[in-house]
Enzyme design. Structure first.
Site, PDB file in Angstrom:
ATOM      1  N   ASP A  46       0.842  -1.203   0.000  1.00  0.00           N
ATOM      2  CA  ASP A  46       0.000   0.000   0.000  1.00  0.00           C
ATOM      3  C   ASP A  46       0.875   1.250   0.000  1.00  0.00           C
ATOM      4  OD1 ASP A  46      -2.024   1.808   0.227  1.00  0.00           O
ATOM      5  OD2 ASP A  46      -2.912   0.938   2.028  1.00  0.00           O
ATOM      6  N   ASP A  47       0.797   2.026  -1.046  1.00  0.00           N
ATOM      7  CA  ASP A  47       1.530   3.292  -1.172  1.00  0.00           C
ATOM      8  C   ASP A  47       3.047   3.094  -1.333  1.00  0.00           C
ATOM      9  OD1 ASP A  47      -1.000   4.265  -0.662  1.00  0.00           O
ATOM     10  OD2 ASP A  47      -0.447   5.520   1.045  1.00  0.00           O
ATOM     11  N   CYS A  86      -6.328   4.136  -3.104  1.00  0.00           N
ATOM     12  CA  CYS A  86      -6.617   2.767  -2.665  1.00  0.00           C
ATOM     13  C   CYS A  86      -7.873   2.113  -3.223  1.00  0.00           C
ATOM     14  CB  CYS A  86      -6.731   2.739  -1.143  1.00  0.00           C
ATOM     15  SG  CYS A  86      -5.243   3.282  -0.315  1.00  0.00           S
ATOM     16  N   ARG A  90      -7.927  -1.065  -5.945  1.00  0.00           N
ATOM     17  CA  ARG A  90      -8.220  -2.444  -5.521  1.00  0.00           C
ATOM     18  C   ARG A  90      -9.392  -3.033  -6.317  1.00  0.00           C
ATOM     19  NH1 ARG A  90      -5.310  -2.793  -0.461  1.00  0.00           N
ATOM     20  NH2 ARG A  90      -4.034  -0.916  -0.715  1.00  0.00           N
ATOM     21  N   LYS A 143      -5.605  -5.501   3.974  1.00  0.00           N
ATOM     22  CA  LYS A 143      -6.511  -4.369   3.744  1.00  0.00           C
ATOM     23  C   LYS A 143      -7.520  -4.724   2.662  1.00  0.00           C
ATOM     24  CE  LYS A 143      -6.227   0.471   2.227  1.00  0.00           C
ATOM     25  NZ  LYS A 143      -5.310   1.629   2.191  1.00  0.00           N
ATOM     26  N   HIS A 145     -10.881  -2.500   1.887  1.00  0.00           N
ATOM     27  CA  HIS A 145     -11.199  -1.159   1.370  1.00  0.00           C
ATOM     28  C   HIS A 145     -12.140  -1.153   0.163  1.00  0.00           C
ATOM     29  CE1 HIS A 145      -9.517   3.196   1.663  1.00  0.00           C
ATOM     30  NE2 HIS A 145     -10.748   3.047   2.128  1.00  0.00           N
ATOM     31  N   SER A 168      -8.325   1.735   5.438  1.00  0.00           N
ATOM     32  CA  SER A 168      -6.962   2.249   5.636  1.00  0.00           C
ATOM     33  C   SER A 168      -6.609   2.333   7.118  1.00  0.00           C
ATOM     34  CB  SER A 168      -6.815   3.630   5.000  1.00  0.00           C
ATOM     35  OG  SER A 168      -6.918   3.518   3.610  1.00  0.00           O
ATOM     36  N   HIS A 241       1.498   2.217   4.098  1.00  0.00           N
ATOM     37  CA  HIS A 241       0.596   3.361   4.247  1.00  0.00           C
ATOM     38  C   HIS A 241       0.795   3.920   5.653  1.00  0.00           C
ATOM     39  CE1 HIS A 241      -3.214   5.534   4.600  1.00  0.00           C
ATOM     40  NE2 HIS A 241      -3.535   5.246   3.356  1.00  0.00           N
ATOM     41  N   ASP A 293      -0.593  -0.660  -4.730  1.00  0.00           N
ATOM     42  CA  ASP A 293      -1.869  -0.088  -5.189  1.00  0.00           C
ATOM     43  C   ASP A 293      -1.751   1.293  -5.803  1.00  0.00           C
ATOM     44  OD1 ASP A 293      -1.313   1.212  -2.764  1.00  0.00           O
ATOM     45  OD2 ASP A 293      -3.428   1.441  -2.289  1.00  0.00           O
ATOM     46  N   ASN A 294      -0.736   2.037  -5.396  1.00  0.00           N
ATOM     47  CA  ASN A 294      -0.533   3.384  -5.946  1.00  0.00           C
ATOM     48  C   ASN A 294       0.835   3.876  -5.487  1.00  0.00           C
ATOM     49  OD1 ASN A 294      -2.895   3.944  -3.514  1.00  0.00           O
ATOM     50  ND2 ASN A 294      -0.927   4.936  -3.264  1.00  0.00           N
ATOM     51  N   LYS A 314       1.274   9.393  -5.118  1.00  0.00           N
ATOM     52  CA  LYS A 314      -0.101   8.983  -4.818  1.00  0.00           C
ATOM     53  C   LYS A 314      -1.114  10.092  -5.106  1.00  0.00           C
ATOM     54  CE  LYS A 314      -2.939   7.599  -0.861  1.00  0.00           C
ATOM     55  NZ  LYS A 314      -2.921   6.893   0.434  1.00  0.00           N
TER      56      LYS A 314
HETATM   57 MG    MG Z   1      -2.741   3.098  -1.273  1.00  0.00          MG
END
Ligand code: MG
Length: 477
Positions: A46-47, A86, A90, A143, A145, A168, A241, A293-294, A314
């Site tokens: 994540d991130d 996010c 996803r 996660k 989300h 998150s 994240h 994811d980003n 992001k």
């Molecule tokens: Mg993310």
């Protein structure tokens, strides 16, 4: 006879059973076992930025496990997340469809919040739902989300099992203070995030210090339990994240500071999973994919990652927001040390998974991705996408076609008061020459601009927008 003689010290009845068992064993060896459908594991950070792994150029973060998987497998260098934040990212990964098609993108709420009332629509088909029909055991760990109210949880979306924080890890904040005070040296109970097993909350607040470790244990356990069944594991880490947490063993191990510690624990986790596959004899029958994811959350300074040579992070449609490291490991199928520059995306995971399971793609909806198997197998003529669309919320901001990328709208990530800037003549970059998007060459290339304007119109016309599910907000649940 020989068998019988060597068995004379057994009573007769047992002797006969042993001979029968031996004959069955020998004849069993002569029949070819049914080929087992391959397992699929997607590890989703994540991130995490394009520049955060050793194998993608980070000078001080140590990622020996991921680097080894890259050197034994394939590294993708032009691989995109489906969105720059996010929730839509996803949704894109799990359905193979641009997030606007599934109602999981919005221009008002970029992601789902703890008071969100909706989530991924029941009629959307996730990878887990499609694989379950082929007899796969399925687990979502980490996660989610895509909606935390019961009807939207993983267990209602094709997963046999769920363990994780459903949104998150910076949500449900209960401690006031400035960003520096609360995130600088984070204390886990400053966020009252729940930890769930299937549909139940089992811990609140989640002790995030051990979350990466516990996700890993769950994934390894699922591998071992299902060693005789084809399985699909979607392991979506809550880290890196913000707020950043790591377990005791990873305190102050990285020269890159707390962020580096967190990445090094994720790298350890990947190593544990690969090791479990090797120990169970499953590595050659398992595709393991790693990506994020980003891009990095730049607003958090050293607590955010790095997009390396890419611009932005992001929340943005610059390359740094959506281009991600992506590693594919499948010993015996993917040639060690291969690198693919094809334009590929998380949207491709859905058709890839169905291809591996021998399942047909649904015919009643558009699937934007395409199977990556020809690329993984190194087939002659295997190609990626001709074009890719960069959405922000429900709008197309930029398009890519071959090496060219045109920005029709640009906007800063989250800054208050940040307004979109529309470009009548789009900003044009040649990403092969200028991956950092520094030199606008639109004036010199009017015919390319015209071509990308057509791609842009196609993106607007062909990608239909489903009414958003993200804007229905009520009270925290
Ligand atoms: Mg993310």
């Amino acid at each position: 006879m020989i068998i019988n003689r060597t068995l004379t010290f057994f009573p007769k009845r047992i002797r006969i059973s042993l001979v029968v068992a031996a004959v069955m064993l020998i004849s069993g060896c002569n029949t070819t076992p049914e080929p087992r459908l391959p397992n699929i594991i997607i590890i989703f950070a994540d991130d995490l930025g394009y520049g955060d792994l050793g194998s993608y150029g980070h000078p001080t973060i140590q990622t020996p496990n991921l680097d080894r998987l890259a050197s034994e497998g394939m590294k993708l260098t032009q691989f995109y997340a489906a969105a720059s934040v996010c929730t839509p990212s996803r949704a894109g990964l799990l359905t193979g469809r641009y997030p606007v098609r599934t109602g999981m993108a919005s221009d008002k709420n970029r992601v789902l919040f703890p008071d969100a009332e909706k989530g991924i629509p029941a009629d959307e088909i996730t990878i887990a739902e499609a694989l379950k029909e082929q007899g796969y055991a399925t687990a979502a760990i980490g996660k989610w989300h895509l909606g935390h109210r019961e009807e939207f949880l993983p267990t209602q979306n094709g997963f046999d099992y769920y363990y994780g924080i459903p949104y998150s890890n910076d949500m449900d904040r209960v401690r006031p203070g400035t960003r520096e005070e609360v995130f600088g040296n984070p204390v886990f109970d400053s966020w009252n995030v729940p930890l769930m097993r299937n549909n139940e909350i089992i811990e609140r607040p989640t002790d995030q210090r051990t979350i990466t470790k516990r996700y890993t244990e769950e994934a390894v356990q699922f591998i071992r339990t299902n060693r005789d069944t084809p399985f699909f594991i979607y392991l979506a880490h809550s880290m890196p994240h913000v707020p950043l947490f790591r377990s005791e063993e990873f305190e102050n191990v990285s020269e890159r500071g707390l962020y580096g510690d967190v990445i090094e624990e994720i790298d350890w986790s990947v190593g544990q999973i690969a090791q479990a596959l090797l120990e169970e004899g499953l590595a050659e029958n398992t595709l393991l994919l790693f990506t994020s994811d980003n891009g990095p959350w730049l607003a958090y300074g050293s607590h955010g990652g790095s997009a390396g040579l890419l611009r932005g992070g992001k929340g943005m449609t610059w390359e740094g927001g959506m281009r991600e490291p992506a590693i594919a490991w499948w010993p015996g199928t993917i040639k060690p040390g291969s690198v693919s520059e094809a334009i590929t995306t998380t949207l491709d995971f859905f058709p890839t998974a169905l291809d591996m399971a021998g399942a047909a793609l649904p015919q009643d909806r558009v699937i934007d991705g395409r199977s990556l198997l020809p690329i993984f197998r190194g087939e002659a003529g295997a190609r990626g996408h001709e074009s890719f669309y960069y959405f922000r919320g429900t709008k197309v901001y930029a398009v890519r076609n071959g090496p060219w990328k045109a920005h029709f709208i640009t906007q800063w990530a989250f800054r208050t008061g940040s307004e979109p800037t529309e470009h009548e003549i789009p900003l044009l970059f040649n990403l092969e020459i200028d991956p950092s998007e520094q030199y606008d060459v639109s004036a010199e290339n009017p015919e390319i601009v015209d071509r990308l304007k057509i791609v842009y119109q196609e993106a607007i016309e062909n990608v239909t927008v489903r009414p958003t599910q993200l804007d229905a907000r009520g009270t925290d649940e």
